[in-house]
Design a protein around this motif. Structure first.
Motif, PDB file in Angstrom:
ATOM      1  N   CYS A 295     -29.109  71.562 -23.279  1.00 14.24           N
ATOM      2  CA  CYS A 295     -29.729  71.499 -21.952  1.00 14.24           C
ATOM      3  C   CYS A 295     -31.251  71.535 -21.936  1.00 14.24           C
ATOM      4  N   ASN A 296     -31.914  71.530 -23.097  1.00 13.50           N
ATOM      5  CA  ASN A 296     -33.372  71.567 -23.032  1.00 13.50           C
ATOM      6  C   ASN A 296     -33.921  70.207 -22.609  1.00 13.50           C
ATOM      7  N   LYS A 297     -34.978  70.218 -21.833  1.00 10.94           N
ATOM      8  CA  LYS A 297     -35.491  69.009 -21.189  1.00 10.94           C
ATOM      9  C   LYS A 297     -36.149  68.045 -22.172  1.00 10.94           C
ATOM     10  N   ARG A 298     -36.562  68.532 -23.346  1.00 12.03           N
ATOM     11  CA  ARG A 298     -37.263  67.657 -24.292  1.00 12.03           C
ATOM     12  C   ARG A 298     -36.355  66.598 -24.908  1.00 12.03           C
ATOM     13  N   GLU A 299     -35.086  66.955 -25.169  1.00 11.52           N
ATOM     14  CA  GLU A 299     -34.227  65.992 -25.837  1.00 11.52           C
ATOM     15  C   GLU A 299     -32.846  65.851 -25.185  1.00 11.52           C
ATOM     16  N   SER A 300     -32.728  66.380 -23.972  1.00 12.12           N
ATOM     17  CA  SER A 300     -31.427  66.333 -23.304  1.00 12.12           C
ATOM     18  C   SER A 300     -31.555  65.791 -21.887  1.00 12.12           C
ATOM     19  N   PHE A 301     -30.432  65.268 -21.402  1.00 12.86           N
ATOM     20  CA  PHE A 301     -30.335  64.854 -20.001  1.00 12.86           C
ATOM     21  C   PHE A 301     -29.111  65.529 -19.402  1.00 12.86           C
ATOM     22  N   LEU A 302     -29.317  66.292 -18.349  1.00 12.30           N
ATOM     23  CA  LEU A 302     -28.238  67.034 -17.708  1.00 12.30           C
ATOM     24  C   LEU A 302     -28.049  66.524 -16.286  1.00 12.30           C
ATOM     25  N   ALA A 303     -26.816  66.194 -15.944  1.00  9.23           N
ATOM     26  CA  ALA A 303     -26.508  65.750 -14.585  1.00  9.23           C
ATOM     27  C   ALA A 303     -25.321  66.531 -14.055  1.00  9.23           C
ATOM     28  N   GLN A 304     -25.443  67.024 -12.829  1.00 13.44           N
ATOM     29  CA  GLN A 304     -24.345  67.710 -12.173  1.00 13.44           C
ATOM     30  C   GLN A 304     -23.838  66.850 -11.022  1.00 13.44           C
ATOM     31  N   ILE A 305     -22.534  66.628 -10.994  1.00 18.01           N
ATOM     32  CA  ILE A 305     -21.925  65.809  -9.949  1.00 18.01           C
ATOM     33  C   ILE A 305     -21.153  66.720  -9.007  1.00 18.01           C
ATOM     34  N   GLU A 306     -21.482  66.627  -7.735  1.00 15.89           N
ATOM     35  CA  GLU A 306     -20.789  67.409  -6.712  1.00 15.89           C
ATOM     36  C   GLU A 306     -19.866  66.493  -5.923  1.00 15.89           C
ATOM     37  N   GLY A 307     -18.881  67.068  -5.264  1.00  8.88           N
ATOM     38  CA  GLY A 307     -18.064  66.234  -4.400  1.00  8.88           C
ATOM     39  C   GLY A 307     -16.586  66.413  -4.569  1.00  8.88           C
ATOM     40  N   ASN A 308     -15.845  65.344  -4.211  1.00  8.82           N
ATOM     41  CA  ASN A 308     -14.382  65.392  -4.126  1.00  8.82           C
ATOM     42  C   ASN A 308     -13.726  64.836  -5.375  1.00  8.82           C
ATOM     43  N   ASP A 309     -12.456  65.123  -5.520  1.00  7.28           N
ATOM     44  CA  ASP A 309     -11.629  64.568  -6.597  1.00  7.28           C
ATOM     45  C   ASP A 309     -11.314  63.115  -6.264  1.00  7.28           C
TER      46      ASP A 309
END
Length: 314
Positions: A295-309
């Motif tokens: 999860c570090n910003k230098r070598e990672s990309f983190l995305a969180q998806i919210e919503g429905n099934d």
């Protein structure tokens, strides 16, 4: 089955196809050789070709020999036409023109072997499916939650760009977080499909399957030991699905997961993880060193998806 076993299986399939192509070519030639005139002309063509080679080597006039050779070839073609045989059928029709179904070219793995390996790995590790989702399958109309739609559309654009430029400007780690069914695996499959189409080796493994490989590595003391870790290190792109669903095995899961992530980072190979865990939960479940890798910003990309099934809406 470890990666070496998959490669051996693919090479075995290629060897069978190569032998089949050679057998068909040989059969076609044997059919033509039933004509005695063809056999005589074929022998004459070989003699003339040899004589031409000698004349050229000694810089002598080759016009007469070339003319005679042309006439012989024309007579052979005429005979083959009456027998309804295509002369090109004497050459094996290999499925891959680059490596002639050997699997390797110029000292490296041929694209055809990569494609076969990818297909086999997809079938065994890609959620039991024979094919992966594609960006063309993306249907935003079924996404009723505006936030979820916006997040997935942004991911689609980012992943399409990444697929076309990889490995340039690529993060080392991608983490897609969200509740079950929000579209994590779908959007990752789309990226994987695009990378596979560019002949990168992409390997899928569930978090549970990864844990078993790490356990096998930990408990093995024979020549096979490294193959368990290599199955996770070798792919250009490794996709770990549902991180957090695997049991935490003492002296195995956290310890070797860190080794795996660190080594893939050193090799500049992309590791993609889908998880139901939030970043805070990843930190709590594993440790700060694993969290900082993922999860570090230098070598990672983190995305969180919210919503429905979305699976319930199809």
């Amino acid at each position: 089955m470890n990666r070496n076993a998959y490669i051996e299986k693919c090479l075995s399939e290629l060897a069978k196809e190569r032998a089949r192509a050679q057998a068909i070519a040989f059969s076609n030639l044997e059919k033509a050789k039933k004509n005695s005139d063809f056999v005589a002309l074929d022998r004459k063509e070989k003699d003339l070709s040899f004589r031409l080679g000698k004349l050229r080597a000694y810089s002598k006039n080759t016009l007469d020999a070339e003319k005679e050779l042309g006439e012989v070839k024309a007579q052979k073609l005429k005979i083959l036409k009456t027998m309804n045989i295509d002369p090109s059928s004497f050459e094996p029709k290999y499925s891959c023109k680059k490596c002639n179904d050997l699997g390797y070219v110029n000292g490296g793995i041929c694209d055809c072997l990569k494609k076969r390996l990818n297909a086999m790995l997809i079938k065994d590790f890609g959620s039991g499916k024979d094919k992966l989702s594609d960006f063309k399958d993306f249907n935003e109309k079924i996404i009723r939650n505006d936030t979820q739609k916006s997040q997935l559309l942004k991911l689609k654009k980012k992943f399409e760009d990444l697929a076309s430029t990889y490995p340039a400007s690529s993060p080392k780690f991608i983490v897609i977080s969200g509740k079950p069914g929000v579209g994590k695996t779908f959007i990752v499959e789309c990226l994987a499909k695009a990378l596979i189409d560019r002949n990168f080796l992409v390997s899928f493994v569930s978090a549970f399957g990864m844990n078993n490989l790490l356990l096998s590595y930990h408990t093995s003391f024979d020549d096979q030991k490294q193959t368990y870790m290599n199955a996770l290190l070798d792919p250009d792109v490794l996709i770990i699905d549902d991180l957090g669903t695997e049991p935490i095995l003492k002296n195995v899961t956290r310890e070797y997961l860190l080794v795996l992530l660190s080594e893939r980072s050193r090799l500049n190979k992309l590791t993609i993880t889908t998880t139901n865990l939030s970043p805070a939960e990843i930190l709590a479940r594993y440790n700060e060193r694993i969290f900082s890798r993922l999860c570090n910003k230098r070598e990672s990309f983190l995305a969180q998806i919210e919503g429905n099934d979305l699976r319930l809406l199809k």
